[in-house]
Enzyme design. Structure first.
Site, PDB file in Angstrom:
ATOM      1  N   SER A 125      -3.872  -4.831  -5.665  1.00  0.00           N
ATOM      2  CA  SER A 125      -4.587  -6.056  -6.028  1.00  0.00           C
ATOM      3  C   SER A 125      -5.507  -6.482  -4.890  1.00  0.00           C
ATOM      4  O   SER A 125      -6.636  -6.926  -5.120  1.00  0.00           O
ATOM      5  CB  SER A 125      -3.590  -7.180  -6.324  1.00  0.00           C
ATOM      6  OG  SER A 125      -2.790  -6.852  -7.420  1.00  0.00           O
TER       7      SER A 125
ATOM      8  N   ARG B   4       3.615   3.717  -4.891  1.00  0.00           N
ATOM      9  CA  ARG B   4       2.339   4.432  -4.858  1.00  0.00           C
ATOM     10  C   ARG B   4       2.342   5.535  -3.816  1.00  0.00           C
ATOM     11  O   ARG B   4       2.071   6.689  -4.103  1.00  0.00           O
ATOM     12  CB  ARG B   4       1.194   3.461  -4.550  1.00  0.00           C
ATOM     13  CG  ARG B   4       0.875   2.512  -5.679  1.00  0.00           C
ATOM     14  CD  ARG B   4       0.019   1.381  -5.226  1.00  0.00           C
ATOM     15  NE  ARG B   4       0.682   0.650  -4.156  1.00  0.00           N
ATOM     16  CZ  ARG B   4       0.270  -0.472  -3.632  1.00  0.00           C
ATOM     17  NH1 ARG B   4      -0.851  -1.000  -4.031  1.00  0.00           N
ATOM     18  NH2 ARG B   4       0.955  -1.068  -2.680  1.00  0.00           N
TER      19      ARG B   4
END
Ligand code: PNS
Length: 171
Positions: free
Chosen positions: A137, A100
């Site tokens: 998450s 990311r």
């Protein structure tokens, strides 16, 4: 078909993770990786290091299965112990990971090198779509359980299971 319209090589890739819960970022990596490999196994780690998962193994597997049901070359499994051993057991050619942001790189680099030294398997990285570069998450769980709206960050089946879990926890 791969990105060039050719059939993908008959290679097997493993996309490992905690998936606690799976996010749109994970699903984007799965969909893109499925175009490049003949066979993609999404491998849910049974006991994530350092923390107790919020969702059971069965819930995590079920959430991913529901999300990938239209991708015929993707299947969902779980593994215990070393990823390197599981990769060998499944005779996989490569590990796939999403990257990311730059801060992901440091940890991913040492993990990839360790896995290669353990089982001679390479790790290939897909850059996360910029829409999901801030999505993890843990941040999704934190915002959701504090009442924030995360509907744009997780697939609809995941949202439903999260709502059920929140109702159970609030009971
Ligand atoms: O989604 P996550 O939590 O970033 O996934 C981490 C995962 C499951 C890929 C990593 O913890 C893992 O590979 N665990 C298996 C144990 C292992 O092989 N550890 C040594 C890695 S060098």
């Amino acid at each position: 078909m791969n990105a060039n319209g050719r059939p993908p090589k008959a290679s097997r890739a493993i996309y490992p993770g905690s998936f606690d819960p799976p996010t749109n970022g994970h699903l984007d990596v799965i969909a893109r990786a499925s175009r490049y490999f003949g066979d993609l196994i999404v491998a849910v780690v049974v006991n994530p290091q350092k923390r107790e998962p919020m969702f059971t193994l069965e819930e995590r597997e079920a959430m991913i299965r529901e999300c990938v049901k239209d991708l015929p070359n993707v299947r969902v499994e779980h593994f215990r112990g070393l990823l390197a051993d599981y990769v060998q057991d499944r005779e996989a050619d490569v590990i796939v990971k999403g990257l990311r942001v730059v801060s992901d790189f440091e940890n991913e680099m040492s993990t990839a090198l360790m896995n290669r030294s353990l089982s001679d398997v390479d790790t290939m990285f897909l850059m996360s779509d910029q829409r999901y570069s801030f999505v993890s998450s843990s941040i999704v769980k934190e915002v959701f359980f504090l009442g924030g709206d995360v509907a744009a960050l997780v697939p609809a089946p995941v949202m439903r299971i999260m709502e059920t879990k929140r109702a159970t926890l609030n009971r």
